[in-house]
Design a protein around this motif. Sequence first.
Motif, PDB file in Angstrom:
ATOM      1  N   TRP A  81       0.827  -1.213   0.000  1.00 25.80           N
ATOM      2  CA  TRP A  81       0.000   0.000   0.000  1.00 25.80           C
ATOM      3  C   TRP A  81       0.858   1.258   0.000  1.00 25.80           C
ATOM      4  CZ3 TRP A  81       0.290   3.979   3.357  1.00 25.80           C
ATOM      5  CH2 TRP A  81       0.892   3.756   4.606  1.00 25.80           C
ATOM      6  N   LYS A  82       1.936   1.233   0.779  1.00 29.86           N
ATOM      7  CA  LYS A  82       2.746   2.445   0.915  1.00 29.86           C
ATOM      8  C   LYS A  82       3.428   2.801  -0.399  1.00 29.86           C
ATOM      9  CE  LYS A  82       6.327   4.386   3.912  1.00 29.86           C
ATOM     10  NZ  LYS A  82       7.279   4.081   5.014  1.00 29.86           N
ATOM     11  N   GLN A  83       4.018   1.816  -1.056  1.00 27.81           N
ATOM     12  CA  GLN A  83       4.666   2.066  -2.339  1.00 27.81           C
ATOM     13  C   GLN A  83       3.638   2.440  -3.403  1.00 27.81           C
ATOM     14  OE1 GLN A  83       7.948   2.329  -2.862  1.00 27.81           O
ATOM     15  NE2 GLN A  83       8.113   2.035  -0.637  1.00 27.81           N
ATOM     16  N   THR A  84       2.465   1.805  -3.325  1.00 33.01           N
ATOM     17  CA  THR A  84       1.401   2.111  -4.280  1.00 33.01           C
ATOM     18  C   THR A  84       0.953   3.563  -4.153  1.00 33.01           C
ATOM     19  OG1 THR A  84       0.588  -0.159  -4.349  1.00 33.01           O
ATOM     20  CG2 THR A  84      -0.968   1.567  -4.943  1.00 33.01           C
ATOM     21  N   SER A 122     -10.199   5.175  -5.581  1.00 36.11           N
ATOM     22  CA  SER A 122      -9.213   4.110  -5.766  1.00 36.11           C
ATOM     23  C   SER A 122      -8.089   4.207  -4.738  1.00 36.11           C
ATOM     24  CB  SER A 122      -8.633   4.163  -7.186  1.00 36.11           C
ATOM     25  OG  SER A 122      -7.866   5.335  -7.383  1.00 36.11           O
ATOM     26  N   MET A 123      -7.752   5.436  -4.324  1.00 35.95           N
ATOM     27  CA  MET A 123      -6.700   5.592  -3.318  1.00 35.95           C
ATOM     28  C   MET A 123      -7.188   5.099  -1.954  1.00 35.95           C
ATOM     29  SD  MET A 123      -4.030   6.710  -4.868  1.00 35.95           S
ATOM     30  CE  MET A 123      -2.874   7.816  -4.062  1.00 35.95           C
ATOM     31  N   VAL A 124      -8.440   5.397  -1.623  1.00 32.31           N
ATOM     32  CA  VAL A 124      -9.005   4.844  -0.388  1.00 32.31           C
ATOM     33  C   VAL A 124      -9.048   3.323  -0.487  1.00 32.31           C
ATOM     34  CG1 VAL A 124     -11.054   4.721   1.077  1.00 32.31           C
ATOM     35  CG2 VAL A 124     -10.368   6.911   0.099  1.00 32.31           C
ATOM     36  N   GLY A 125      -9.381   2.811  -1.651  1.00 30.85           N
ATOM     37  CA  GLY A 125      -9.395   1.369  -1.850  1.00 30.85           C
ATOM     38  C   GLY A 125      -8.033   0.749  -1.620  1.00 30.85           C
ATOM     39  N   ALA A 126      -6.971   1.441  -2.042  1.00 27.21           N
ATOM     40  CA  ALA A 126      -5.610   0.929  -1.824  1.00 27.21           C
ATOM     41  C   ALA A 126      -5.299   0.868  -0.334  1.00 27.21           C
ATOM     42  CB  ALA A 126      -4.599   1.814  -2.549  1.00 27.21           C
ATOM     43  N   LEU A 127      -5.754   1.862   0.420  1.00 29.67           N
ATOM     44  CA  LEU A 127      -5.545   1.854   1.864  1.00 29.67           C
ATOM     45  C   LEU A 127      -6.324   0.718   2.520  1.00 29.67           C
ATOM     46  CD1 LEU A 127      -5.817   5.700   2.594  1.00 29.67           C
ATOM     47  CD2 LEU A 127      -3.726   4.335   2.441  1.00 29.67           C
ATOM     48  N   ARG A 128      -7.560   0.563   2.116  1.00 24.29           N
ATOM     49  CA  ARG A 128      -8.385  -0.502   2.707  1.00 24.29           C
ATOM     50  C   ARG A 128      -7.807  -1.877   2.391  1.00 24.29           C
ATOM     51  NH1 ARG A 128     -11.257  -1.108   5.998  1.00 24.29           N
ATOM     52  NH2 ARG A 128     -13.399  -1.475   5.337  1.00 24.29           N
ATOM     53  N   PHE A 214       9.760  14.972   0.917  1.00 19.29           N
ATOM     54  CA  PHE A 214      10.041  14.887   2.349  1.00 19.29           C
ATOM     55  C   PHE A 214       8.736  14.877   3.142  1.00 19.29           C
ATOM     56  CE2 PHE A 214      10.681  16.981   6.445  1.00 19.29           C
ATOM     57  CZ  PHE A 214      11.696  16.208   6.991  1.00 19.29           C
ATOM     58  N   SER A 215       7.828  15.815   2.819  1.00 16.26           N
ATOM     59  CA  SER A 215       6.546  15.881   3.512  1.00 16.26           C
ATOM     60  C   SER A 215       5.726  14.624   3.268  1.00 16.26           C
ATOM     61  CB  SER A 215       5.761  17.112   3.053  1.00 16.26           C
ATOM     62  OG  SER A 215       6.477  18.293   3.343  1.00 16.26           O
ATOM     63  N   LEU A 216       5.748  14.148   2.027  1.00 17.64           N
ATOM     64  CA  LEU A 216       4.987  12.942   1.685  1.00 17.64           C
ATOM     65  C   LEU A 216       5.495  11.742   2.476  1.00 17.64           C
ATOM     66  CD1 LEU A 216       2.958  11.394  -0.041  1.00 17.64           C
ATOM     67  CD2 LEU A 216       4.678  11.284  -1.850  1.00 17.64           C
ATOM     68  N   ASP A 217       6.824  11.561   2.521  1.00 14.87           N
ATOM     69  CA  ASP A 217       7.385  10.420   3.245  1.00 14.87           C
ATOM     70  C   ASP A 217       7.127  10.538   4.742  1.00 14.87           C
ATOM     71  OD1 ASP A 217       8.300   9.251   0.945  1.00 14.87           O
ATOM     72  OD2 ASP A 217      10.297  10.114   1.071  1.00 14.87           O
ATOM     73  N   LEU A 218       7.183  11.752   5.260  1.00 10.73           N
ATOM     74  CA  LEU A 218       6.910  11.966   6.676  1.00 10.73           C
ATOM     75  C   LEU A 218       5.487  11.534   7.011  1.00 10.73           C
ATOM     76  CD1 LEU A 218       8.693  13.246   8.930  1.00 10.73           C
ATOM     77  CD2 LEU A 218       7.410  15.360   8.572  1.00 10.73           C
ATOM     78  N   GLU A 224       1.826   4.743   8.421  1.00  9.33           N
ATOM     79  CA  GLU A 224       2.163   3.323   8.557  1.00  9.33           C
ATOM     80  C   GLU A 224       2.251   2.927  10.025  1.00  9.33           C
ATOM     81  OE1 GLU A 224       5.244   0.355   6.354  1.00  9.33           O
ATOM     82  OE2 GLU A 224       6.125   2.152   7.221  1.00  9.33           O
ATOM     83  N   ARG A 225       2.835   3.786  10.846  1.00 14.17           N
ATOM     84  CA  ARG A 225       2.958   3.498  12.277  1.00 14.17           C
ATOM     85  C   ARG A 225       1.570   3.393  12.917  1.00 14.17           C
ATOM     86  NH1 ARG A 225       2.770   6.985  16.321  1.00 14.17           N
ATOM     87  NH2 ARG A 225       3.131   8.764  14.939  1.00 14.17           N
ATOM     88  N   LEU A 226       0.666   4.319  12.581  1.00 14.79           N
ATOM     89  CA  LEU A 226      -0.684   4.273  13.138  1.00 14.79           C
ATOM     90  C   LEU A 226      -1.429   3.016  12.699  1.00 14.79           C
ATOM     91  CD1 LEU A 226      -1.820   7.997  12.704  1.00 14.79           C
ATOM     92  CD2 LEU A 226      -1.074   6.862  14.805  1.00 14.79           C
ATOM     93  N   GLN A 227      -1.236   2.652  11.435  1.00 15.77           N
ATOM     94  CA  GLN A 227      -1.921   1.461  10.928  1.00 15.77           C
ATOM     95  C   GLN A 227      -1.457   0.210  11.658  1.00 15.77           C
ATOM     96  OE1 GLN A 227      -0.576  -1.047   8.615  1.00 15.77           O
ATOM     97  NE2 GLN A 227      -2.551  -2.089   8.363  1.00 15.77           N
ATOM     98  N   ARG A 228      -0.152   0.109  11.915  1.00 11.54           N
ATOM     99  CA  ARG A 228       0.388  -1.058  12.620  1.00 11.54           C
ATOM    100  C   ARG A 228      -0.070  -1.104  14.068  1.00 11.54           C
ATOM    101  NH1 ARG A 228       6.686  -0.992  10.404  1.00 11.54           N
ATOM    102  NH2 ARG A 228       6.241  -1.905   8.337  1.00 11.54           N
ATOM    103  N   GLN A 229      -0.306   0.072  14.642  1.00 13.98           N
ATOM    104  CA  GLN A 229      -0.736   0.134  16.041  1.00 13.98           C
ATOM    105  C   GLN A 229      -2.235  -0.088  16.196  1.00 13.98           C
ATOM    106  OE1 GLN A 229       0.572   3.997  17.329  1.00 13.98           O
ATOM    107  NE2 GLN A 229       2.702   3.364  17.633  1.00 13.98           N
ATOM    108  N   GLY A 230      -2.946  -0.218  15.076  1.00 15.64           N
ATOM    109  CA  GLY A 230      -4.391  -0.372  15.161  1.00 15.64           C
ATOM    110  C   GLY A 230      -5.081   0.878  15.658  1.00 15.64           C
TER     111      GLY A 230
END
Length: 238
Positions: A81-84, A122-128, A214-218, A224-230
Motif C-alpha cells: 500500500w505504501k509504495q502504491t 481508488s486511493m481509499v481502496g488501496a488503503l483498505r 520529504f513531507s509525503l514520506d513523513l 504506517e505506524r498508526l496502521q500497525r498500532q491499530g
Amino acid sequence: MVEQADPLRRTPLSRDRILRAAVTLADEAGIESLSMRNLAQDLGVVPMALYKHVANKDELLDGMIDVVVGEIDPLVPEADWKQTVRGRILSARRVLLRHPWAPLAIESRNMATAAILAYLDSMVGALRAGGFTADLAHHVMHAMGSRILGFSQELFDASRQAGRSGPTKPDPPAPLPPEVAARFPHLAEIATASSHDNESVVGQGCDDQFEFEFSLDLLLDGIERLQRQGWTSSPRPR
C-alpha cells in the motif's frame, strides 16, 4: 489540383478533441487565456460549434480536469500500500507539473469531477486493501489533503495568493538583515541550511521536489505506524 485541407480542420469535432485542445491551450498560454472564442479559433470552428459538445466554460473546465487526471498512472494491483500510494501521488505530481494551471482549476471547482472522485476512491481502496480500517483511511485522506492529488499549497507561493496560475519565477529573497537574523536565529539558520533550487516557490534554499517528497514520506511513515498500532479515533478511556 485541389489543395488538401488541413488535417486538423478535417478531423470531426468531438468532446474529447475539444477538451484536449483546451488543455493544450492552457498549457501553452495559461488558464487565463482560455475562452470559448480562443478555443474555437484554435480548432478552426465557430464558437457555437463548441456548445454542441460542452454546455459552458464550467463544463469545459471540468472536462479538462478529467483529461489531466486521466494521465495519472493507474494503481499497481497487489502491491504494498505504501509504495502504491507514494508512487501514484508522485505520478500525479509529475502530471500537474506538466499542467501548471491544473491545481488552481481543481481547487476552484465547487464539486469534485468524476475523474477526481474515481481517483480518490481508488486511493481509499488501496488503503483498505492494505489493512486500514475505514476510520483510519478517513483521517488519512484528511491528513494528506491536496497532496493526494500531487500538489500542496505552499506558504509563500505568491501566484496562489494572487489567484494566478502557471509557472512563475519570483525574485530571489534578499538575505535577512543582521538585526533580523539576530532576533530570529533559528529562521536564519534554516534559511541557509541547504541550497537546492534557486527558482523554488518558497525561495532560495528550498527544493520544491525535495520538500514535497520529504513531507509525503513523513506523512506516509506516520500513517504506517498508526496502521500497525491499530489506531482509532474513538475516545480513549481516561
